[in-house]
Design an enzyme around this catalytic site. Structure first.
Site, PDB file in Angstrom:
ATOM      1  N   TRP A   1     -17.971 -93.122 -64.385  1.00  0.00           N
ATOM      2  CA  TRP A   1     -18.542 -92.714 -65.667  1.00  0.00           C
ATOM      3  C   TRP A   1     -18.283 -93.715 -66.807  1.00  0.00           C
ATOM      4  O   TRP A   1     -18.853 -93.583 -67.878  1.00  0.00           O
ATOM      5  CB  TRP A   1     -17.941 -91.351 -66.076  1.00  0.00           C
ATOM      6  CG  TRP A   1     -16.448 -91.334 -65.927  1.00  0.00           C
ATOM      7  CD1 TRP A   1     -15.760 -90.828 -64.863  1.00  0.00           C
ATOM      8  CD2 TRP A   1     -15.478 -91.895 -66.804  1.00  0.00           C
ATOM      9  NE1 TRP A   1     -14.409 -91.046 -65.038  1.00  0.00           N
ATOM     10  CE2 TRP A   1     -14.215 -91.700 -66.216  1.00  0.00           C
ATOM     11  CE3 TRP A   1     -15.542 -92.555 -68.045  1.00  0.00           C
ATOM     12  CZ2 TRP A   1     -13.024 -92.138 -66.813  1.00  0.00           C
ATOM     13  CZ3 TRP A   1     -14.364 -92.992 -68.637  1.00  0.00           C
ATOM     14  CH2 TRP A   1     -13.125 -92.778 -68.015  1.00  0.00           C
TER      15      TRP A   1
ATOM     16  N   ALA B   1     -20.909 -90.203 -61.237  1.00  0.00           N
ATOM     17  CA  ALA B   1     -19.842 -89.273 -61.641  1.00  0.00           C
ATOM     18  C   ALA B   1     -20.479 -88.056 -62.306  1.00  0.00           C
ATOM     19  O   ALA B   1     -21.456 -88.179 -63.056  1.00  0.00           O
ATOM     20  CB  ALA B   1     -18.905 -89.972 -62.615  1.00  0.00           C
TER      21      ALA B   1
ATOM     22  N   GLY C   1     -14.870 -97.474 -58.632  1.00  0.00           N
ATOM     23  CA  GLY C   1     -14.092 -96.281 -58.947  1.00  0.00           C
ATOM     24  C   GLY C   1     -12.632 -96.488 -58.646  1.00  0.00           C
ATOM     25  O   GLY C   1     -12.139 -97.613 -58.638  1.00  0.00           O
ATOM     26  N   SER C   2     -11.960 -95.377 -58.373  1.00  0.00           N
ATOM     27  CA  SER C   2     -10.512 -95.443 -58.183  1.00  0.00           C
ATOM     28  C   SER C   2     -10.183 -95.950 -56.777  1.00  0.00           C
ATOM     29  O   SER C   2     -11.016 -95.931 -55.860  1.00  0.00           O
ATOM     30  CB  SER C   2      -9.922 -94.047 -58.363  1.00  0.00           C
ATOM     31  OG  SER C   2     -10.376 -93.227 -57.314  1.00  0.00           O
TER      32      SER C   2
ATOM     33  N   GLU D   1     -15.248-102.014 -55.719  1.00  0.00           N
ATOM     34  CA  GLU D   1     -14.754-102.528 -56.999  1.00  0.00           C
ATOM     35  C   GLU D   1     -13.886-101.418 -57.573  1.00  0.00           C
ATOM     36  O   GLU D   1     -14.386-100.424 -58.079  1.00  0.00           O
ATOM     37  CB  GLU D   1     -15.956-102.869 -57.887  1.00  0.00           C
ATOM     38  CG  GLU D   1     -15.631-103.830 -58.999  1.00  0.00           C
ATOM     39  CD  GLU D   1     -15.179-103.100 -60.248  1.00  0.00           C
ATOM     40  OE1 GLU D   1     -13.958-102.883 -60.377  1.00  0.00           O
ATOM     41  OE2 GLU D   1     -16.041-102.755 -61.068  1.00  0.00           O
ATOM     42  N   LEU D   2     -12.559-101.586 -57.430  1.00  0.00           N
ATOM     43  CA  LEU D   2     -11.659-100.460 -57.709  1.00  0.00           C
ATOM     44  C   LEU D   2     -10.830-100.723 -58.967  1.00  0.00           C
ATOM     45  O   LEU D   2     -11.274-101.406 -59.875  1.00  0.00           O
ATOM     46  CB  LEU D   2     -10.796-100.197 -56.471  1.00  0.00           C
ATOM     47  CG  LEU D   2     -11.614-100.056 -55.163  1.00  0.00           C
ATOM     48  CD1 LEU D   2     -10.720 -99.869 -53.969  1.00  0.00           C
ATOM     49  CD2 LEU D   2     -12.635 -98.928 -55.260  1.00  0.00           C
TER      50      LEU D   2
HETATM   51  O1  LIG Z   1     -14.621-100.895 -65.466  1.00  0.00           O
HETATM   52  C1  LIG Z   1     -14.881-101.985 -64.989  1.00  0.00           C
HETATM   53  C2  LIG Z   1     -16.007-102.951 -65.253  1.00  0.00           C
HETATM   54  C3  LIG Z   1     -16.431-103.084 -66.630  1.00  0.00           C
HETATM   55  C4  LIG Z   1     -17.355-104.267 -66.833  1.00  0.00           C
HETATM   56  O2  LIG Z   1     -18.039-104.709 -65.923  1.00  0.00           O
HETATM   57  O3  LIG Z   1     -17.395-104.791 -67.940  1.00  0.00           O
END
Ligand SMILES: O=CCCC(=O)O
Length: 453
Positions: free
Chosen positions: A132, A158, A208-209, A230-231
Protein backbone atom coordinates in the site's frame (compact mmCIF):
# COMPACT_ATOMS: atom_id res chain seq x y z
CA UNK A 1 -14.23 -15.02 7.51
CA UNK A 2 -15.22 -11.63 6.12
CA UNK A 3 -16.11 -11.46 2.45
CA UNK A 4 -15.78 -7.68 2.29
CA UNK A 5 -13.06 -5.06 2.58
CA UNK A 6 -13.76 -1.60 3.94
CA UNK A 7 -11.16 1.04 3.16
CA UNK A 8 -10.55 3.65 5.87
CA UNK A 9 -9.04 7.12 5.64
CA UNK A 10 -6.19 6.87 8.19
CA UNK A 11 -6.11 10.61 8.86
CA UNK A 12 -9.82 11.06 9.58
CA UNK A 13 -10.49 7.49 10.72
CA UNK A 14 -13.63 7.49 8.55
CA UNK A 15 -14.69 4.60 6.33
CA UNK A 16 -14.37 5.29 2.61
CA UNK A 17 -15.97 2.36 0.81
CA UNK A 18 -16.81 -1.31 1.18
CA UNK A 19 -15.87 -3.80 -1.54
CA UNK A 20 -16.88 -7.43 -1.94
CA UNK A 21 -14.09 -9.96 -2.31
CA UNK A 22 -14.24 -11.55 -5.73
CA UNK A 23 -15.98 -14.92 -5.76
CA UNK A 24 -14.26 -18.04 -7.05
CA UNK A 25 -16.30 -17.73 -10.26
CA UNK A 26 -15.21 -14.11 -10.74
CA UNK A 27 -11.57 -15.03 -10.25
CA UNK A 28 -11.91 -17.92 -12.71
CA UNK A 29 -13.28 -15.43 -15.23
CA UNK A 30 -10.24 -13.17 -14.64
CA UNK A 31 -7.92 -16.10 -15.30
CA UNK A 32 -9.81 -17.19 -18.43
CA UNK A 33 -9.91 -13.63 -19.78
CA UNK A 34 -6.18 -13.23 -19.15
CA UNK A 35 -5.41 -16.52 -20.85
CA UNK A 36 -7.46 -15.61 -23.92
CA UNK A 37 -5.97 -12.13 -24.16
CA UNK A 38 -2.42 -13.46 -23.85
CA UNK A 39 -2.86 -15.49 -27.05
CA UNK A 40 -3.29 -12.33 -29.12
CA UNK A 41 -1.36 -9.83 -26.97
CA UNK A 42 1.88 -11.82 -27.23
CA UNK A 43 1.68 -11.49 -31.02
CA UNK A 44 0.88 -7.77 -30.97
CA UNK A 45 3.70 -5.76 -32.56
CA UNK A 46 5.98 -4.00 -30.10
CA UNK A 47 5.22 -0.68 -31.83
CA UNK A 48 1.56 -1.11 -30.94
CA UNK A 49 2.39 -2.04 -27.36
CA UNK A 50 4.58 1.04 -26.92
CA UNK A 51 1.99 3.29 -28.50
CA UNK A 52 -0.47 2.09 -25.86
CA UNK A 53 2.09 3.12 -23.22
CA UNK A 54 1.85 6.67 -24.51
CA UNK A 55 -1.93 6.49 -24.15
CA UNK A 56 -1.51 5.11 -20.65
CA UNK A 57 0.64 8.11 -19.75
CA UNK A 58 -2.05 10.41 -21.18
CA UNK A 59 -4.70 8.76 -19.00
CA UNK A 60 -2.54 9.28 -15.93
CA UNK A 61 -2.06 12.91 -16.86
CA UNK A 62 -5.80 13.38 -17.39
CA UNK A 63 -6.79 11.74 -14.10
CA UNK A 64 -3.82 12.98 -12.05
CA UNK A 65 -5.90 14.95 -9.55
CA UNK A 66 -8.50 12.25 -8.89
CA UNK A 67 -5.92 9.49 -8.59
CA UNK A 68 -3.75 11.55 -6.25
CA UNK A 69 -6.76 12.36 -4.06
CA UNK A 70 -7.75 8.69 -3.94
CA UNK A 71 -4.27 7.66 -2.86
CA UNK A 72 -4.19 10.36 -0.18
CA UNK A 73 -7.59 9.30 1.14
CA UNK A 74 -6.80 5.58 1.23
CA UNK A 75 -3.32 5.58 2.76
CA UNK A 76 -2.69 9.12 3.97
CA UNK A 77 0.08 10.19 1.59
CA UNK A 78 0.50 13.98 1.57
CA UNK A 79 -1.15 15.24 -1.61
CA UNK A 80 2.00 16.78 -3.14
CA UNK A 81 3.73 13.41 -2.81
CA UNK A 82 0.70 11.64 -4.32
CA UNK A 83 0.92 13.88 -7.37
CA UNK A 84 4.66 13.24 -7.59
CA UNK A 85 3.92 9.51 -7.54
CA UNK A 86 1.54 9.79 -10.50
CA UNK A 87 4.15 11.90 -12.33
CA UNK A 88 6.74 9.21 -11.73
CA UNK A 89 4.40 6.63 -13.29
CA UNK A 90 4.09 8.90 -16.34
CA UNK A 91 7.89 9.09 -16.56
CA UNK A 92 8.02 5.27 -16.38
CA UNK A 93 5.54 4.92 -19.26
CA UNK A 94 7.56 7.41 -21.34
CA UNK A 95 10.80 5.61 -20.56
CA UNK A 96 9.56 2.21 -21.72
CA UNK A 97 7.70 3.72 -24.66
CA UNK A 98 11.10 4.98 -25.88
CA UNK A 99 13.25 2.01 -24.92
CA UNK A 100 11.20 -1.21 -24.90
CA UNK A 101 11.73 -1.93 -28.59
CA UNK A 102 15.49 -1.81 -28.11
CA UNK A 103 15.43 -3.79 -24.83
CA UNK A 104 13.37 -6.58 -26.41
CA UNK A 105 15.26 -6.82 -29.71
CA UNK A 106 17.01 -10.09 -30.45
CA UNK A 107 20.53 -10.14 -29.03
CA UNK A 108 22.94 -11.50 -31.63
CA UNK A 109 25.69 -13.75 -30.29
CA UNK A 110 28.64 -14.67 -32.47
CA UNK A 111 29.17 -18.44 -32.71
CA UNK A 112 30.18 -20.78 -35.56
CA UNK A 113 26.46 -20.98 -36.54
CA UNK A 114 24.97 -19.13 -39.50
CA UNK A 115 22.86 -17.27 -36.96
CA UNK A 116 22.64 -17.42 -33.17
CA UNK A 117 20.78 -15.05 -30.95
CA UNK A 118 18.55 -14.64 -27.89
CA UNK A 119 14.88 -14.04 -28.51
CA UNK A 120 12.98 -12.45 -25.62
CA UNK A 121 9.55 -14.05 -25.55
CA UNK A 122 6.68 -13.35 -23.18
CA UNK A 123 5.82 -16.13 -20.74
CA UNK A 124 2.09 -15.63 -20.03
CA UNK A 125 0.25 -14.48 -16.94
CA UNK A 126 2.27 -12.81 -14.20
CA UNK A 127 0.79 -12.24 -10.76
CA UNK A 128 1.73 -9.13 -8.78
CA UNK A 129 1.26 -8.97 -5.02
CA UNK A 130 1.73 -5.34 -4.08
CA UNK A 131 1.81 -3.19 -0.94
CA UNK A 132 0.00 0.00 0.00
CA UNK A 133 2.89 2.44 0.54
CA UNK A 134 3.30 3.48 -3.13
CA UNK A 135 -0.06 2.21 -4.40
CA UNK A 136 0.41 3.38 -8.01
CA UNK A 137 4.17 3.43 -8.48
CA UNK A 138 4.90 -0.11 -7.29
CA UNK A 139 2.12 -1.54 -9.46
CA UNK A 140 3.15 0.46 -12.51
CA UNK A 141 6.79 -0.48 -12.22
CA UNK A 142 5.73 -4.12 -12.30
CA UNK A 143 3.02 -3.77 -14.93
CA UNK A 144 4.54 -1.45 -17.52
CA UNK A 145 7.67 -3.47 -18.42
CA UNK A 146 5.99 -6.83 -17.85
CA UNK A 147 2.97 -6.15 -20.04
CA UNK A 148 4.99 -4.31 -22.68
CA UNK A 149 7.13 -7.46 -22.96
CA UNK A 150 3.96 -9.25 -24.12
CA UNK A 151 2.78 -10.76 -20.85
CA UNK A 152 -0.52 -10.10 -19.13
CA UNK A 153 -0.79 -9.08 -15.49
CA UNK A 154 -3.04 -9.91 -12.55
CA UNK A 155 -2.82 -7.67 -9.50
CA UNK A 156 -3.58 -8.57 -5.90
CA UNK A 157 -3.13 -5.27 -4.10
CA UNK A 158 -3.09 -4.48 -0.37
CA UNK A 159 -6.63 -4.37 1.01
CA UNK A 160 -6.40 -0.77 2.28
CA UNK A 161 -5.80 0.55 -1.27
CA UNK A 162 -8.51 -1.42 -3.05
CA UNK A 163 -9.84 1.77 -4.68
CA UNK A 164 -6.40 2.43 -6.19
CA UNK A 165 -6.18 -1.19 -7.38
CA UNK A 166 -9.47 -0.90 -9.28
CA UNK A 167 -8.57 2.55 -10.61
CA UNK A 168 -5.38 1.12 -12.15
CA UNK A 169 -7.35 -1.52 -14.04
CA UNK A 170 -9.69 1.24 -15.29
CA UNK A 171 -6.74 3.32 -16.51
CA UNK A 172 -5.33 0.43 -18.54
CA UNK A 173 -8.72 -0.17 -20.12
CA UNK A 174 -9.33 3.54 -20.77
CA UNK A 175 -5.94 3.72 -22.49
CA UNK A 176 -7.16 1.07 -24.93
CA UNK A 177 -5.37 -2.03 -23.66
CA UNK A 178 -7.27 -5.19 -24.56
CA UNK A 179 -9.42 -6.35 -21.66
CA UNK A 180 -7.42 -8.94 -19.77
CA UNK A 181 -3.99 -7.34 -20.23
CA UNK A 182 -4.19 -5.94 -16.72
CA UNK A 183 -6.73 -7.17 -14.19
CA UNK A 184 -7.22 -6.61 -10.49
CA UNK A 185 -8.50 -9.28 -8.16
CA UNK A 186 -9.92 -8.46 -4.75
CA UNK A 187 -8.89 -11.57 -2.93
CA UNK A 188 -7.77 -13.02 0.38
CA UNK A 189 -4.57 -15.04 0.90
CA UNK A 190 -6.10 -18.39 0.04
CA UNK A 191 -7.67 -17.17 -3.21
CA UNK A 192 -4.37 -15.48 -4.16
CA UNK A 193 -2.53 -18.74 -3.51
CA UNK A 194 -4.98 -20.55 -5.83
CA UNK A 195 -4.32 -17.96 -8.54
CA UNK A 196 -0.58 -18.45 -8.21
CA UNK A 197 -1.05 -22.20 -8.50
CA UNK A 198 -3.27 -21.95 -11.61
CA UNK A 199 -1.80 -23.10 -14.93
CA UNK A 200 -2.18 -19.67 -16.46
CA UNK A 201 0.12 -17.85 -14.00
CA UNK A 202 3.79 -18.41 -14.84
CA UNK A 203 5.53 -16.13 -12.34
CA UNK A 204 4.98 -13.75 -9.47
CA UNK A 205 6.36 -10.36 -8.50
CA UNK A 206 6.09 -9.45 -4.83
CA UNK A 207 6.76 -6.14 -3.17
CA UNK A 208 6.15 -6.29 0.55
CA UNK A 209 7.36 -7.69 3.82
CA UNK A 210 9.93 -10.43 4.28
CA UNK A 211 7.16 -12.64 5.72
CA UNK A 212 4.91 -12.15 2.67
CA UNK A 213 7.86 -12.68 0.32
CA UNK A 214 8.85 -15.97 1.96
CA UNK A 215 5.32 -17.30 1.96
CA UNK A 216 4.57 -16.42 -1.69
CA UNK A 217 8.00 -17.46 -2.97
CA UNK A 218 7.64 -20.85 -1.31
CA UNK A 219 4.31 -21.45 -3.08
CA UNK A 220 5.89 -20.29 -6.35
CA UNK A 221 8.88 -22.57 -5.77
CA UNK A 222 6.70 -25.57 -5.02
CA UNK A 223 4.97 -24.96 -8.35
CA UNK A 224 8.24 -24.26 -10.23
CA UNK A 225 7.26 -20.68 -10.97
CA UNK A 226 9.69 -17.82 -11.00
CA UNK A 227 9.47 -15.09 -8.37
CA UNK A 228 10.94 -11.61 -8.09
CA UNK A 229 10.96 -10.30 -4.54
CA UNK A 230 11.36 -6.70 -3.44
CA UNK A 231 11.10 -6.89 0.34
CA UNK A 232 12.05 -4.88 3.38
CA UNK A 233 15.11 -2.75 3.93
CA UNK A 234 17.14 -1.23 6.72
CA UNK A 235 19.20 1.19 4.67
CA UNK A 236 22.24 2.78 6.21
CA UNK A 237 22.90 6.44 5.64
CA UNK A 238 26.62 6.86 6.34
CA UNK A 239 27.82 10.36 7.11
CA UNK A 240 31.57 10.92 7.08
CA UNK A 241 33.28 13.83 8.75
CA UNK A 242 33.98 15.43 5.37
CA UNK A 243 30.28 15.51 4.37
CA UNK A 244 28.72 18.79 3.30
CA UNK A 245 26.05 18.89 6.03
CA UNK A 246 24.78 22.32 5.05
CA UNK A 247 23.85 21.09 1.58
CA UNK A 248 22.76 17.54 2.33
CA UNK A 249 20.91 17.49 5.67
CA UNK A 250 17.59 18.24 3.89
CA UNK A 251 18.22 15.28 1.54
CA UNK A 252 18.93 13.00 4.51
CA UNK A 253 15.79 14.12 6.35
CA UNK A 254 13.72 13.59 3.21
CA UNK A 255 15.31 10.14 2.81
CA UNK A 256 13.88 9.14 6.18
CA UNK A 257 10.62 11.07 6.54
CA UNK A 258 9.04 11.34 3.08
CA UNK A 259 5.94 9.18 2.66
CA UNK A 260 5.76 9.44 6.47
CA UNK A 261 8.76 7.14 6.67
CA UNK A 262 6.89 4.27 5.03
CA UNK A 263 9.35 3.26 2.38
CA UNK A 264 11.48 0.17 2.01
CA UNK A 265 14.39 2.25 0.73
CA UNK A 266 14.16 5.00 3.35
CA UNK A 267 17.33 5.86 5.25
CA UNK A 268 16.75 4.05 8.54
CA UNK A 269 20.11 3.88 10.27
CA UNK A 270 22.13 7.11 10.23
CA UNK A 271 25.73 6.12 10.90
CA UNK A 272 27.72 9.21 11.70
CA UNK A 273 31.44 9.62 12.39
CA UNK A 274 31.85 10.57 16.04
CA UNK A 275 33.84 13.77 15.45
CA UNK A 276 30.84 15.38 13.70
CA UNK A 277 28.13 13.55 15.64
CA UNK A 278 26.99 16.50 17.81
CA UNK A 279 26.95 18.94 14.91
CA UNK A 280 25.04 16.43 12.77
CA UNK A 281 22.49 15.78 15.49
CA UNK A 282 21.78 19.45 16.04
CA UNK A 283 21.34 20.19 12.33
CA UNK A 284 19.33 17.04 11.66
CA UNK A 285 16.93 17.71 14.55
CA UNK A 286 16.45 21.33 13.45
CA UNK A 287 15.53 20.18 9.95
CA UNK A 288 13.09 17.53 11.26
CA UNK A 289 11.44 20.15 13.49
CA UNK A 290 10.82 22.30 10.41
CA UNK A 291 8.75 19.61 8.63
CA UNK A 292 5.11 20.53 8.14
CA UNK A 293 3.02 17.78 9.73
CA UNK A 294 -0.76 17.56 9.47
CA UNK A 295 -3.64 17.10 7.07
CA UNK A 296 -2.44 15.14 4.00
CA UNK A 297 -4.88 17.02 1.79
CA UNK A 298 -3.07 20.32 2.38
CA UNK A 299 -0.60 21.37 -0.30
CA UNK A 300 2.38 22.01 1.98
CA UNK A 301 2.00 19.04 4.33
CA UNK A 302 5.14 16.94 4.29
CA UNK A 303 4.23 14.28 6.85
CA UNK A 304 0.80 12.99 7.86
CA UNK A 305 -0.65 9.98 9.62
CA UNK A 306 0.69 6.53 8.93
CA UNK A 307 -1.42 4.30 6.71
CA UNK A 308 -3.02 2.28 9.52
CA UNK A 309 -3.23 2.57 13.31
CA UNK A 310 -1.95 -0.99 13.88
CA UNK A 311 1.19 -0.17 11.88
CA UNK A 312 1.84 2.93 13.98
CA UNK A 313 1.35 0.86 17.16
CA UNK A 314 3.77 -1.77 15.91
CA UNK A 315 6.38 0.91 15.21
CA UNK A 316 5.97 2.40 18.68
CA UNK A 317 6.49 -1.07 20.16
CA UNK A 318 9.83 -1.40 18.34
CA UNK A 319 10.88 1.98 19.70
CA UNK A 320 9.69 1.25 23.26
CA UNK A 321 11.58 -2.05 23.30
CA UNK A 322 14.72 -0.24 22.12
CA UNK A 323 14.27 2.38 24.84
CA UNK A 324 14.11 -0.43 27.39
CA UNK A 325 17.48 -1.57 26.03
CA UNK A 326 18.95 1.92 26.49
CA UNK A 327 18.00 3.99 23.42
CA UNK A 328 17.36 7.68 24.15
CA UNK A 329 14.48 9.64 22.62
CA UNK A 330 15.73 12.97 21.31
CA UNK A 331 12.27 13.81 20.01
CA UNK A 332 8.95 12.15 19.19
CA UNK A 333 7.62 8.67 20.01
CA UNK A 334 4.12 9.94 20.69
CA UNK A 335 1.12 8.28 19.12
CA UNK A 336 -2.49 9.34 18.55
CA UNK A 337 -4.48 6.89 16.41
CA UNK A 338 -2.40 6.53 13.23
CA UNK A 339 -0.44 9.73 13.89
CA UNK A 340 3.06 8.92 15.04
CA UNK A 341 5.33 11.91 15.65
CA UNK A 342 8.67 12.16 13.83
CA UNK A 343 11.11 10.45 16.15
CA UNK A 344 14.88 10.66 16.58
CA UNK A 345 16.67 8.07 18.69
CA UNK A 346 20.26 8.09 19.94
CA UNK A 347 22.43 5.82 22.09
CA UNK A 348 21.75 2.95 19.74
CA UNK A 349 23.28 -0.50 20.09
CA UNK A 350 23.19 -3.31 17.57
CA UNK A 351 20.94 -5.55 19.69
CA UNK A 352 18.03 -3.08 19.61
CA UNK A 353 14.97 -3.68 17.38
CA UNK A 354 15.44 -0.24 15.80
CA UNK A 355 18.90 -1.32 14.61
CA UNK A 356 18.27 -4.91 13.62
CA UNK A 357 14.68 -4.72 12.32
CA UNK A 358 13.06 -2.60 9.63
CA UNK A 359 11.25 0.41 11.12
CA UNK A 360 8.47 1.22 8.65
CA UNK A 361 7.59 4.74 9.73
CA UNK A 362 9.09 8.08 10.80
CA UNK A 363 11.89 6.92 13.12
CA UNK A 364 15.52 7.92 12.60
CA UNK A 365 18.18 6.13 14.60
CA UNK A 366 21.48 7.99 14.90
CA UNK A 367 24.47 5.75 15.46
CA UNK A 368 28.01 6.80 16.34
CA UNK A 369 30.85 5.33 14.28
CA UNK A 370 34.45 5.48 15.55
CA UNK A 371 35.84 6.07 12.07
CA UNK A 372 35.16 5.43 8.37
CA UNK A 373 36.02 1.74 8.52
CA UNK A 374 33.71 1.27 11.50
CA UNK A 375 30.90 3.13 9.68
CA UNK A 376 31.10 0.67 6.77
CA UNK A 377 31.12 -2.28 9.16
CA UNK A 378 28.02 -1.00 10.96
CA UNK A 379 26.27 -0.41 7.64
CA UNK A 380 26.96 -3.99 6.53
CA UNK A 381 25.68 -5.39 9.83
CA UNK A 382 22.16 -5.99 8.62
CA UNK A 383 20.11 -8.93 7.47
CA UNK A 384 18.72 -6.63 4.78
CA UNK A 385 20.45 -5.40 1.64
CA UNK A 386 18.26 -3.01 -0.29
CA UNK A 387 20.49 0.05 -0.42
CA UNK A 388 23.03 2.23 1.31
CA UNK A 389 23.98 5.87 0.99
CA UNK A 390 27.15 7.72 1.83
CA UNK A 391 27.59 11.45 2.30
CA UNK A 392 31.15 12.69 1.80
CA UNK A 393 33.08 15.25 -0.23
CA UNK A 394 35.86 12.71 -0.82
CA UNK A 395 34.60 10.97 -3.95
CA UNK A 396 37.77 8.88 -4.38
CA UNK A 397 37.25 7.42 -0.90
CA UNK A 398 33.56 6.87 -1.74
CA UNK A 399 34.64 4.88 -4.82
CA UNK A 400 36.85 2.74 -2.60
CA UNK A 401 33.82 2.03 -0.40
CA UNK A 402 31.81 0.56 -3.30
CA UNK A 403 33.21 -2.95 -2.78
CA UNK A 404 32.29 -2.89 0.92
CA UNK A 405 28.60 -2.37 0.17
CA UNK A 406 26.67 -5.63 -0.12
CA UNK A 407 23.29 -4.01 -0.96
CA UNK A 408 21.45 -3.75 -4.25
CA UNK A 409 22.22 -0.02 -4.50
CA UNK A 410 24.84 2.45 -3.33
CA UNK A 411 24.12 6.17 -3.63
CA UNK A 412 26.74 8.83 -2.87
CA UNK A 413 25.54 12.29 -1.83
CA UNK A 414 22.00 11.32 -2.76
CA UNK A 415 19.19 9.37 -1.14
CA UNK A 416 18.55 5.86 -2.43
CA UNK A 417 15.73 6.20 -4.92
CA UNK A 418 14.12 4.19 -7.66
CA UNK A 419 14.47 5.43 -11.21
CA UNK A 420 13.03 3.84 -14.39
CA UNK A 421 16.51 3.93 -15.98
CA UNK A 422 18.29 2.04 -13.18
CA UNK A 423 17.85 -1.51 -11.86
CA UNK A 424 16.08 -1.70 -8.52
CA UNK A 425 16.16 -4.57 -6.01
CA UNK A 426 17.99 -6.03 -3.06
CA UNK A 427 20.19 -8.71 -1.62
CA UNK A 428 19.91 -10.89 1.51
CA UNK A 429 16.52 -10.59 3.31
CA UNK A 430 15.57 -7.73 0.95
CA UNK A 431 14.83 -10.23 -1.79
CA UNK A 432 16.09 -11.06 -5.27
CA UNK A 433 15.62 -10.12 -8.89
CA UNK A 434 15.46 -6.63 -10.29
CA UNK A 435 12.74 -4.23 -11.39
CA UNK A 436 12.99 -1.26 -13.76
CA UNK A 437 15.53 -0.59 -16.57
CA UNK A 438 16.35 -3.30 -19.13
CA UNK A 439 17.18 -5.72 -16.28
CA UNK A 440 13.66 -5.47 -14.86
CA UNK A 441 12.01 -5.83 -18.23
CA UNK A 442 13.88 -9.07 -18.87
CA UNK A 443 12.85 -10.74 -15.58
CA UNK A 444 9.61 -12.10 -16.98
CA UNK A 445 10.62 -13.28 -20.44
CA UNK A 446 11.80 -16.54 -21.89
CA UNK A 447 15.37 -15.83 -22.98
CA UNK A 448 15.18 -18.26 -25.84
CA UNK A 449 18.41 -19.39 -27.50
CA UNK A 450 18.08 -19.66 -31.28
CA UNK A 451 20.82 -21.46 -33.23
CA UNK A 452 20.73 -21.87 -37.02
CA UNK A 453 23.60 -23.93 -38.38
O1 LIG B 1 8.99 1.10 -0.63
C1 LIG B 1 9.84 0.91 -1.48
C2 LIG B 1 10.05 1.53 -2.83
C3 LIG B 1 9.78 2.95 -2.95
C4 LIG B 1 10.28 3.53 -4.25
O2 LIG B 1 10.42 2.84 -5.25
O3 LIG B 1 10.57 4.72 -4.28
Amino acid sequence: MSTTITTVNPYTGKDIKTYNLHTKEEIDTVLKTGEKTFKTWKKTAIKERTSLLKKLAKQLEKKREDLSALMTAEMGKPIAQSRAEIDKCIWLCDFYAKNADNFLSDAIIDTEAQESFISYDPIGGVLAVMPWNYPFWQVFRFAVPTITAGNVGVLKHAANVTGCALAIQDIFEAAGYPKGCFQTIIADHKATENVLESNFIQAVSVTGSEKAGKSIASIAGKNLKKSVLELGGNNACIVWDNADLETYIPTMVKARFQNTGQSCIAAKRFIVEENIYDEFLEKFKKEVESLKIGNPEEEDTFMASMARTDLAEELKKQVDESVQKGAKILMGNTLTNANYAPTILTNITEDMPVFSQETFGPVATIIKAKNKKHSLELAANSRFGLGAMLFTEDIDAAREAIDHIEDGAFFVNEMVKSDPRLPFGGTKASGYGRELSKEGMLEFVNKKTVYIK
